[in-house]
Design a protein around this motif. Structure first.
Motif, PDB file in Angstrom:
ATOM      1  N   LEU A  67     -62.086  24.532  85.810  1.00 60.46           N
ATOM      2  CA  LEU A  67     -61.933  23.629  84.319  1.00 60.46           C
ATOM      3  C   LEU A  67     -62.957  23.827  83.079  1.00 60.46           C
ATOM      4  N   CYS A  68     -64.310  24.940  83.768  1.00 65.44           N
ATOM      5  CA  CYS A  68     -65.094  25.972  82.013  1.00 65.44           C
ATOM      6  C   CYS A  68     -63.892  26.756  82.249  1.00 65.44           C
ATOM      7  N   THR A  69     -63.044  27.689  82.069  1.00 67.49           N
ATOM      8  CA  THR A  69     -61.818  28.394  81.621  1.00 67.49           C
ATOM      9  C   THR A  69     -61.440  27.899  80.720  1.00 67.49           C
ATOM     10  N   VAL A  70     -60.245  27.224  81.132  1.00 61.38           N
ATOM     11  CA  VAL A  70     -59.188  25.937  80.502  1.00 61.38           C
ATOM     12  C   VAL A  70     -60.085  24.787  79.519  1.00 61.38           C
ATOM     13  N   SER A  71     -61.185  24.334  79.344  1.00 58.06           N
ATOM     14  CA  SER A  71     -61.480  24.498  78.100  1.00 58.06           C
ATOM     15  C   SER A  71     -61.745  25.742  77.379  1.00 58.06           C
ATOM     16  N   ALA A  72     -62.610  26.788  77.796  1.00 53.80           N
ATOM     17  CA  ALA A  72     -62.540  27.823  76.455  1.00 53.80           C
ATOM     18  C   ALA A  72     -61.453  27.998  76.012  1.00 53.80           C
ATOM     19  N   GLU A  73     -59.480  27.751  76.730  1.00 51.65           N
ATOM     20  CA  GLU A  73     -58.564  28.213  76.231  1.00 51.65           C
ATOM     21  C   GLU A  73     -57.973  26.656  75.005  1.00 51.65           C
ATOM     22  N   THR A  74     -58.717  25.947  75.266  1.00 50.69           N
ATOM     23  CA  THR A  74     -57.502  24.715  74.807  1.00 50.69           C
ATOM     24  C   THR A  74     -58.584  25.285  73.679  1.00 50.69           C
ATOM     25  N   PRO A  75     -57.317  24.016  72.672  1.00 51.49           N
ATOM     26  CA  PRO A  75     -57.332  23.842  71.220  1.00 51.49           C
ATOM     27  C   PRO A  75     -58.421  22.806  70.489  1.00 51.49           C
ATOM     28  N   SER A  76     -59.225  23.470  70.367  1.00 47.88           N
ATOM     29  CA  SER A  76     -60.377  21.923  69.305  1.00 47.88           C
ATOM     30  C   SER A  76     -59.717  20.969  69.019  1.00 47.88           C
ATOM     31  N   GLU A  77     -58.201  21.024  68.534  1.00 46.99           N
ATOM     32  CA  GLU A  77     -57.744  19.891  67.781  1.00 46.99           C
ATOM     33  C   GLU A  77     -57.533  18.597  68.480  1.00 46.99           C
ATOM     34  N   ALA A  78     -57.480  19.720  70.302  1.00 49.80           N
ATOM     35  CA  ALA A  78     -57.018  18.211  71.537  1.00 49.80           C
ATOM     36  C   ALA A  78     -57.936  17.704  71.346  1.00 49.80           C
ATOM     37  N   THR A  79     -57.221  16.114  71.656  1.00 52.41           N
ATOM     38  CA  THR A  79     -58.864  15.267  72.055  1.00 52.41           C
ATOM     39  C   THR A  79     -57.800  14.503  72.459  1.00 52.41           C
ATOM     40  N   PHE A  80     -59.630  13.286  73.077  1.00 48.52           N
ATOM     41  CA  PHE A  80     -58.637  12.136  74.241  1.00 48.52           C
ATOM     42  C   PHE A  80     -59.853  10.719  73.181  1.00 48.52           C
ATOM     43  N   SER A  81     -58.861   9.625  73.751  1.00 48.58           N
ATOM     44  CA  SER A  81     -59.622   8.334  73.561  1.00 48.58           C
ATOM     45  C   SER A  81     -60.837   8.208  74.583  1.00 48.58           C
ATOM     46  N   ARG A  82     -61.766   7.972  74.094  1.00 47.39           N
ATOM     47  CA  ARG A  82     -62.732   7.517  74.704  1.00 47.39           C
ATOM     48  C   ARG A  82     -63.455   6.452  75.324  1.00 47.39           C
ATOM     49  N   SER A  83     -62.644   5.253  74.809  1.00 42.54           N
ATOM     50  CA  SER A  83     -62.122   4.594  76.314  1.00 42.54           C
ATOM     51  C   SER A  83     -61.539   4.156  76.497  1.00 42.54           C
ATOM     52  N   GLU A  84     -59.863   4.943  76.400  1.00 40.09           N
ATOM     53  CA  GLU A  84     -59.318   4.920  77.717  1.00 40.09           C
ATOM     54  C   GLU A  84     -59.422   5.416  78.805  1.00 40.09           C
ATOM     55  N   LEU A  85     -60.355   6.779  78.487  1.00 35.96           N
ATOM     56  CA  LEU A  85     -61.239   7.589  79.920  1.00 35.96           C
ATOM     57  C   LEU A  85     -62.116   6.978  79.989  1.00 35.96           C
ATOM     58  N   PHE A  86     -63.063   6.504  79.419  1.00 40.85           N
ATOM     59  CA  PHE A  86     -64.461   5.870  80.077  1.00 40.85           C
ATOM     60  C   PHE A  86     -64.398   3.929  80.655  1.00 40.85           C
ATOM     61  N   SER A  87     -63.282   3.409  80.309  1.00 42.36           N
ATOM     62  CA  SER A  87     -63.090   2.193  80.555  1.00 42.36           C
ATOM     63  C   SER A  87     -63.061   2.107  82.254  1.00 42.36           C
ATOM     64  N   ARG A  88     -62.818   3.639  82.941  1.00 45.38           N
ATOM     65  CA  ARG A  88     -62.058   3.345  83.673  1.00 45.38           C
ATOM     66  C   ARG A  88     -62.808   3.819  85.567  1.00 45.38           C
ATOM     67  N   LEU A  89     -63.896   4.151  84.184  1.00 53.74           N
ATOM     68  CA  LEU A  89     -65.743   4.591  85.429  1.00 53.74           C
ATOM     69  C   LEU A  89     -66.139   3.873  85.613  1.00 53.74           C
ATOM     70  N   ARG A  90     -66.831   3.730  86.415  1.00 56.28           N
ATOM     71  CA  ARG A  90     -68.016   3.278  87.092  1.00 56.28           C
ATOM     72  C   ARG A  90     -68.995   3.853  87.627  1.00 56.28           C
ATOM     73  N   LEU A  91     -69.093   4.384  87.432  1.00 55.14           N
ATOM     74  CA  LEU A  91     -71.198   5.368  87.968  1.00 55.14           C
ATOM     75  C   LEU A  91     -71.532   5.444  85.931  1.00 55.14           C
ATOM     76  N   LYS A  92     -72.609   4.987  86.001  1.00 58.59           N
ATOM     77  CA  LYS A  92     -73.134   5.302  84.552  1.00 58.59           C
ATOM     78  C   LYS A  92     -73.482   6.575  84.159  1.00 58.59           C
ATOM     79  N   GLU A  93     -74.262   7.013  85.286  1.00 57.26           N
ATOM     80  CA  GLU A  93     -74.501   8.001  85.237  1.00 57.26           C
ATOM     81  C   GLU A  93     -73.115   9.587  85.204  1.00 57.26           C
ATOM     82  N   LEU A  94     -72.033   9.125  85.868  1.00 54.21           N
ATOM     83  CA  LEU A  94     -71.144  10.156  85.170  1.00 54.21           C
ATOM     84  C   LEU A  94     -70.267  10.055  84.180  1.00 54.21           C
ATOM     85  N   ILE A  95     -70.446   8.895  83.493  1.00 55.27           N
ATOM     86  CA  ILE A  95     -70.216   8.490  81.891  1.00 55.27           C
ATOM     87  C   ILE A  95     -70.658   9.518  81.211  1.00 55.27           C
ATOM     88  N   ASN A  96     -72.467   9.371  81.153  1.00 55.47           N
ATOM     89  CA  ASN A  96     -73.960   9.541  80.848  1.00 55.47           C
ATOM     90  C   ASN A  96     -73.433  10.926  80.849  1.00 55.47           C
TER      91      ASN A  96
END
Length: 128
Positions: free
Chosen positions: A77-106
């Motif tokens: 994942l760290c390698t893929v991260s380095a190769e990912t275009p900076s314009e690629a983004t995700f909706s925060r609400s879509e991603l994190f609304s499904r997670l329950r562990l606040k420590e993980l979200i943080n």
């Protein structure tokens, strides 16, 4: 027709850079790999019966596989991260609304977790 909107969707749309998210997931996997290794070392200190069933030995050895896999996924994942275009983004609400562990979200997005904490702060104690 009215649809109930979760509280996490009431804020204006916020985007998270994909490369940064992938990097943070990689770091989280790396931390889990270290935790798994500590568990494995702790178990090795416990005096186990001499004649453990083979199945239990295999299951205990599975902890090593978990540690190695988590570590490999972290590198990937760290390698893929380095190769990912900076314009690629995700909706925060879509991603994190499904997670329950606040420590993980943080760990994945401290700014989003801070926003959730402010919205959820109603003075009530939340028990585990």
């Amino acid at each position: 027709m009215s649809v109930d909107t979760p509280r996490s969707y009431t804020q204006p749309e916020s985007r998270l850079e994909a490369a940064e998210l992938l990097r943070r997931i990689g770091l989280e996997l790396e931390a889990l790999a270290r935790l798994s290794l500590r568990i494995e070392r702790s178990l090795s200190e416990i005096e186990l019966p001499e004649h453990l069933p083979v199945g239990i030995v295999r299951e205990l050895q599975g902890i090593d596989r978990i540690s190695q896999s988590l570590s490999e996924f972290a590198i990937l994942l760290c390698t893929v991260s380095a190769e990912t275009p900076s314009e690629a983004t995700f909706s925060r609400s879509e991603l994190f609304s499904r997670l329950r562990l606040k420590e993980l979200i943080n760990n994945l997005d401290p700014a989003h977790c801070d926003a959730l904490a402010k919205r959820d702060s109603d003075g009530e104690i939340q028990w585990l």
